[in-house]
Structures are given as structure tokens and as C-alpha cells.
Design a protein around this motif. Sequence first.
Motif, PDB file in Angstrom:
ATOM      1  N   ALA A 158     -34.337  83.748  34.623  1.00 52.10           N
ATOM      2  CA  ALA A 158     -34.658  82.754  35.565  1.00 52.10           C
ATOM      3  C   ALA A 158     -35.698  83.204  36.612  1.00 52.10           C
ATOM      4  O   ALA A 158     -36.776  82.470  37.005  1.00 52.10           O
ATOM      5  CB  ALA A 158     -33.641  82.068  36.052  1.00 52.10           C
ATOM      6  N   CYS A 159     -35.489  84.490  36.990  1.00 50.32           N
ATOM      7  CA  CYS A 159     -36.269  85.089  38.127  1.00 50.32           C
ATOM      8  C   CYS A 159     -37.775  85.119  37.520  1.00 50.32           C
ATOM      9  O   CYS A 159     -38.607  85.602  38.554  1.00 50.32           O
ATOM     10  CB  CYS A 159     -35.595  86.126  38.858  1.00 50.32           C
ATOM     11  SG  CYS A 159     -34.204  85.738  39.540  1.00 50.32           S
ATOM     12  N   TRP A 160     -37.991  85.224  36.326  1.00 52.24           N
ATOM     13  CA  TRP A 160     -39.264  85.505  35.884  1.00 52.24           C
ATOM     14  C   TRP A 160     -40.132  84.009  36.037  1.00 52.24           C
ATOM     15  O   TRP A 160     -41.481  84.085  35.990  1.00 52.24           O
ATOM     16  CB  TRP A 160     -39.457  85.939  34.396  1.00 52.24           C
ATOM     17  CG  TRP A 160     -39.103  87.416  34.450  1.00 52.24           C
ATOM     18  CD1 TRP A 160     -37.775  88.123  34.373  1.00 52.24           C
ATOM     19  CD2 TRP A 160     -39.937  88.600  34.581  1.00 52.24           C
ATOM     20  NE1 TRP A 160     -37.950  89.290  34.498  1.00 52.24           N
ATOM     21  CE2 TRP A 160     -39.212  89.763  34.654  1.00 52.24           C
ATOM     22  CE3 TRP A 160     -41.109  88.635  35.109  1.00 52.24           C
ATOM     23  CZ2 TRP A 160     -39.592  91.027  34.835  1.00 52.24           C
ATOM     24  CZ3 TRP A 160     -41.808  89.898  35.076  1.00 52.24           C
ATOM     25  CH2 TRP A 160     -40.966  91.213  35.302  1.00 52.24           C
ATOM     26  N   ASP A 161     -39.526  82.992  36.091  1.00 51.42           N
ATOM     27  CA  ASP A 161     -40.242  81.673  35.802  1.00 51.42           C
ATOM     28  C   ASP A 161     -40.282  80.777  37.171  1.00 51.42           C
ATOM     29  O   ASP A 161     -39.543  80.616  37.811  1.00 51.42           O
ATOM     30  CB  ASP A 161     -39.438  80.638  34.997  1.00 51.42           C
ATOM     31  CG  ASP A 161     -39.935  79.611  34.516  1.00 51.42           C
ATOM     32  OD1 ASP A 161     -41.225  79.100  34.894  1.00 51.42           O
ATOM     33  OD2 ASP A 161     -39.380  79.078  33.656  1.00 51.42           O
ATOM     34  N   GLY A 162     -41.764  80.774  37.332  1.00 49.36           N
ATOM     35  CA  GLY A 162     -42.174  80.162  38.598  1.00 49.36           C
ATOM     36  C   GLY A 162     -42.466  78.734  38.750  1.00 49.36           C
ATOM     37  O   GLY A 162     -43.121  78.176  39.491  1.00 49.36           O
ATOM     38  N   LEU A 328     -33.879  77.755  34.487  1.00 46.28           N
ATOM     39  CA  LEU A 328     -34.035  76.863  35.874  1.00 46.28           C
ATOM     40  C   LEU A 328     -33.191  75.875  36.003  1.00 46.28           C
ATOM     41  O   LEU A 328     -32.626  75.176  35.009  1.00 46.28           O
ATOM     42  CB  LEU A 328     -35.595  76.394  36.041  1.00 46.28           C
ATOM     43  CG  LEU A 328     -36.776  77.469  36.015  1.00 46.28           C
ATOM     44  CD1 LEU A 328     -38.026  76.782  36.285  1.00 46.28           C
ATOM     45  CD2 LEU A 328     -36.532  78.616  37.261  1.00 46.28           C
ATOM     46  N   THR A 329     -32.595  75.677  37.260  1.00 45.16           N
ATOM     47  CA  THR A 329     -31.714  74.792  37.580  1.00 45.16           C
ATOM     48  C   THR A 329     -32.154  73.266  37.526  1.00 45.16           C
ATOM     49  O   THR A 329     -31.384  72.398  36.961  1.00 45.16           O
ATOM     50  CB  THR A 329     -31.313  74.910  39.059  1.00 45.16           C
ATOM     51  OG1 THR A 329     -30.631  76.324  39.356  1.00 45.16           O
ATOM     52  CG2 THR A 329     -30.424  73.782  39.502  1.00 45.16           C
ATOM     53  N   GLY A 345     -33.368  79.615  40.037  1.00 46.58           N
ATOM     54  CA  GLY A 345     -34.397  80.489  39.426  1.00 46.58           C
ATOM     55  C   GLY A 345     -35.514  80.502  40.285  1.00 46.58           C
ATOM     56  O   GLY A 345     -35.856  79.743  41.351  1.00 46.58           O
ATOM     57  N   LYS A 346     -36.611  81.383  39.995  1.00 45.91           N
ATOM     58  CA  LYS A 346     -37.852  81.766  40.907  1.00 45.91           C
ATOM     59  C   LYS A 346     -38.437  80.238  41.176  1.00 45.91           C
ATOM     60  O   LYS A 346     -38.853  79.977  42.464  1.00 45.91           O
ATOM     61  CB  LYS A 346     -38.815  82.560  40.243  1.00 45.91           C
ATOM     62  CG  LYS A 346     -39.980  82.697  41.117  1.00 45.91           C
ATOM     63  CD  LYS A 346     -40.791  83.940  40.326  1.00 45.91           C
ATOM     64  CE  LYS A 346     -42.126  84.053  40.920  1.00 45.91           C
ATOM     65  NZ  LYS A 346     -43.035  85.054  40.465  1.00 45.91           N
ATOM     66  N   GLY A 347     -38.620  79.285  40.308  1.00 45.63           N
ATOM     67  CA  GLY A 347     -39.308  78.168  40.214  1.00 45.63           C
ATOM     68  C   GLY A 347     -38.723  77.104  41.220  1.00 45.63           C
ATOM     69  O   GLY A 347     -39.247  76.587  42.270  1.00 45.63           O
ATOM     70  N   ASP A 348     -37.516  77.227  40.871  1.00 46.09           N
ATOM     71  CA  ASP A 348     -36.593  76.378  41.884  1.00 46.09           C
ATOM     72  C   ASP A 348     -36.726  76.669  43.316  1.00 46.09           C
ATOM     73  O   ASP A 348     -36.999  75.773  44.038  1.00 46.09           O
ATOM     74  CB  ASP A 348     -35.070  76.385  41.570  1.00 46.09           C
ATOM     75  CG  ASP A 348     -34.859  76.128  40.120  1.00 46.09           C
ATOM     76  OD1 ASP A 348     -35.194  75.031  39.520  1.00 46.09           O
ATOM     77  OD2 ASP A 348     -33.966  76.859  39.550  1.00 46.09           O
ATOM     78  N   ILE A 349     -36.617  77.891  43.724  1.00 45.61           N
ATOM     79  CA  ILE A 349     -36.935  78.394  45.161  1.00 45.61           C
ATOM     80  C   ILE A 349     -38.166  77.938  45.631  1.00 45.61           C
ATOM     81  O   ILE A 349     -38.408  77.569  46.881  1.00 45.61           O
ATOM     82  CB  ILE A 349     -36.421  79.765  45.097  1.00 45.61           C
ATOM     83  CG1 ILE A 349     -34.872  79.931  44.821  1.00 45.61           C
ATOM     84  CG2 ILE A 349     -36.697  80.243  46.567  1.00 45.61           C
ATOM     85  CD1 ILE A 349     -34.410  81.458  44.993  1.00 45.61           C
ATOM     86  N   LEU A 350     -39.143  78.482  44.654  1.00 50.50           N
ATOM     87  CA  LEU A 350     -40.598  78.265  45.174  1.00 50.50           C
ATOM     88  C   LEU A 350     -41.014  76.661  45.388  1.00 50.50           C
ATOM     89  O   LEU A 350     -41.748  76.325  46.337  1.00 50.50           O
ATOM     90  CB  LEU A 350     -41.688  78.652  44.353  1.00 50.50           C
ATOM     91  CG  LEU A 350     -41.704  80.252  43.810  1.00 50.50           C
ATOM     92  CD1 LEU A 350     -42.515  80.472  42.581  1.00 50.50           C
ATOM     93  CD2 LEU A 350     -42.026  80.766  45.150  1.00 50.50           C
ATOM     94  N   GLY A 351     -40.231  75.799  44.495  1.00 45.10           N
ATOM     95  CA  GLY A 351     -40.207  74.494  45.031  1.00 45.10           C
ATOM     96  C   GLY A 351     -39.785  73.868  46.237  1.00 45.10           C
ATOM     97  O   GLY A 351     -40.463  73.267  47.150  1.00 45.10           O
TER      98      GLY A 351
END
Length: 360
Positions: A158-162, A328-329, A345-351
Motif C-alpha cells: 500500500a505504501c507504493w500507491d500514491g 488502499l483504505t 496507504g500512501k495515497g490515503d495519507i497524501l490525500g
Amino acid sequence: MFALILSATTISVGPQVMAAERCVLPEGELSISELPSGSSAIECDAIGRMVAYGNTGVTVPQPGMTVEVDSLTVSGEIDGFALSVSKDGIVSYGLGEENTESTVGGSDVPDDLSGTVTTPGDKTEESDSDGADESDIPQEGDVPVLTEDDFHTTALSACWDGAYKHKGWAEYGTYNWYIGDGGMPGALSRTQAMWAFTESIHNIVNPNVCGYNDGVDAWSKYKGTTTYEADINTSGKCTDRDGKSTWDAGNLPSGTLAVTCSFSASLPPGMKDDLTEADVRFNTQDYNFTNNPTSSCRNKFDIRSVGTHEAGHAFGLGHVTGRDHENLTMQPYVGSCETQSRSLGKGDILGLKKIYTDIH
């Protein structure tokens, strides 16, 4: 010279009489074609009417407000939309899951409770067992369905997906939330449910995974129990706002695991709206939930995975679609007995960072 009499149903032009065009809505539930974008919710007397789209619906809010419904389905089908009424009464819709690139330089506005509606169905006196699913009873010899190594592998992926999508509002202040009465998912007591829901919300407001420390300027506060219910009916549609952000459980359409209804107040153009209320309901009529999935878990859904997903909607995150984003969540699907959506995941946090970093 001639005069237009707004209260009349005719216009006089010389000796002739021409019928004036009036906004007359049909009875019952409305479609978006019966109350199209550009309509006046005031002139059409549409405020408080239900508008359906797809399998969901919302009640037309007061001027200056937006209401959005998001359904988490067992199939992963996207189901939800937004209805906005401008301060001068004009209706508009958000029917997609597009990123809203408005600035977050707004502020927390005083919550206007003058437009809230409390109906007899909003307040109940139910016992903890009313509407609960089957009890979440651990079995001897059970082990968690995911080992630490499994969870690490999932989180790493998940940490690879932004990828992320976000909506048109932000919580500029503190999200004050309550637990409703009646049965809780997993037949938890209200105290147990409070801890499960609290952890779900904290996964959003205090993210600390994928190498990202908590840099999200968002807050929440549990305010206690209430006899108010979530403003969500048995059809999974948003009813009138009552002024309390309530998490509860009950009857929703089969195929729907949970629903979030979010209400926000308009800010000046170019700014994200200010969240005023977000209600969450779990479907305990058709599905069983657990707070601790184990090796004996069968056909139960993890409360904190579902809760974290729904809290993401409350704080302005949208669904990310496609199999490439299944870790991703905010993917629109939570499988039975799965716990991976508890961890962003990365994308969740970036959002979240896109919405909340330095908004105050």
C-alpha cells in the motif's frame, strides 16, 4: 408597459393573457431530472424533499449547504453523489468521484443549527441489544487472520500507491461525534464500540504509516452517547440534518455494508466547504461484524476496517477505483475478515495532507 406579478399565475400582455411558467414538482421522491442543476430549491419548494440517484438519495438541504452520501458496498460498486444548494437557492450536483482542487484556506464557521430538523424518528430509546448482529465471541485457539509478517507485506504494498481522491470539504475545526443508541456492530457494548470507532477515526486524524509522521491538521472529539440516530434511513439515504454527528448501526439495503452522510457549509468561491456534520451507519440487519477477526472468522466484516474507510469519507476522502489500488483504505471495497483497511496507504495519507496540511 406591463408588470410581472410574482404571486400570480398569469402575465398580462395587452389584451391577451399568457400562462406563467411555474416550478411544480411531482409528489414523492424526486429524481435529478425532476430537480435538475440550475433549479431554484426555494422557488420550487424543494428544501426538505428527497432526491434519488442510483441506489442512494439525499434530502435537499438549506441554502448554503451541501449534502453527500457515500455507500460502501459488498460488490465494490461506487454508489453516492452530492447535492449543493447555493446561498441564493440554486441546485447543483456532484455525480462523480473527481478530485476537488479548491484551496483549504478557509475557516471553521459557527454551526448554524437554524436549518436542522428533528423528527420523531431522530430520537429513540433502544437497548444495546436492539438491532445488533451476532455476538463477537472469541473461540479458544483462535489466532489473528493476519500475522505481523502478512500485515507488514500488505502495508508495504500500500505504501507504493500514491493514488487519492478528495471531496469538496474540510473539517477546519474539530469533528465532534456521538454514539447512537441501539445495537452496535459485533454486539459490542457502547463503551467497546466507542473504542473501536475512536481508533477508526484516529487512523484518519493521526496517520503515522508508510514513513509519514502525523502531519495532518485534523482533530476529533468523542462527545458521548445520544438518543439521536444517524441521519440515514433504511434505504441508505440521507435524511434532514439534526446537528449531531452520530455513529450507529441498523437497517440498510442488502448489499450495503455502511453509509456516510456528510453535510458542509459553503465558504467563498475557491475554498473547500466547512464540514458541519457527518453521520455513519453500519448495516447490522444483513451483515455480521467483528472487532477481532481470527482464524475462525467467517462472513464477518472488521469493524475498524469499515470504520476507518467511513471516517475517511467524513474527513473528505473519496473512493479510489481500480484493482491497482486494492491495498488502499479508500478503495470502495472491504472483504470479509480483512483488516488491511485499518492501516492507511500512501495515497490515503497524501490525500489527507492535500486537504489538511497547514489549513489553519
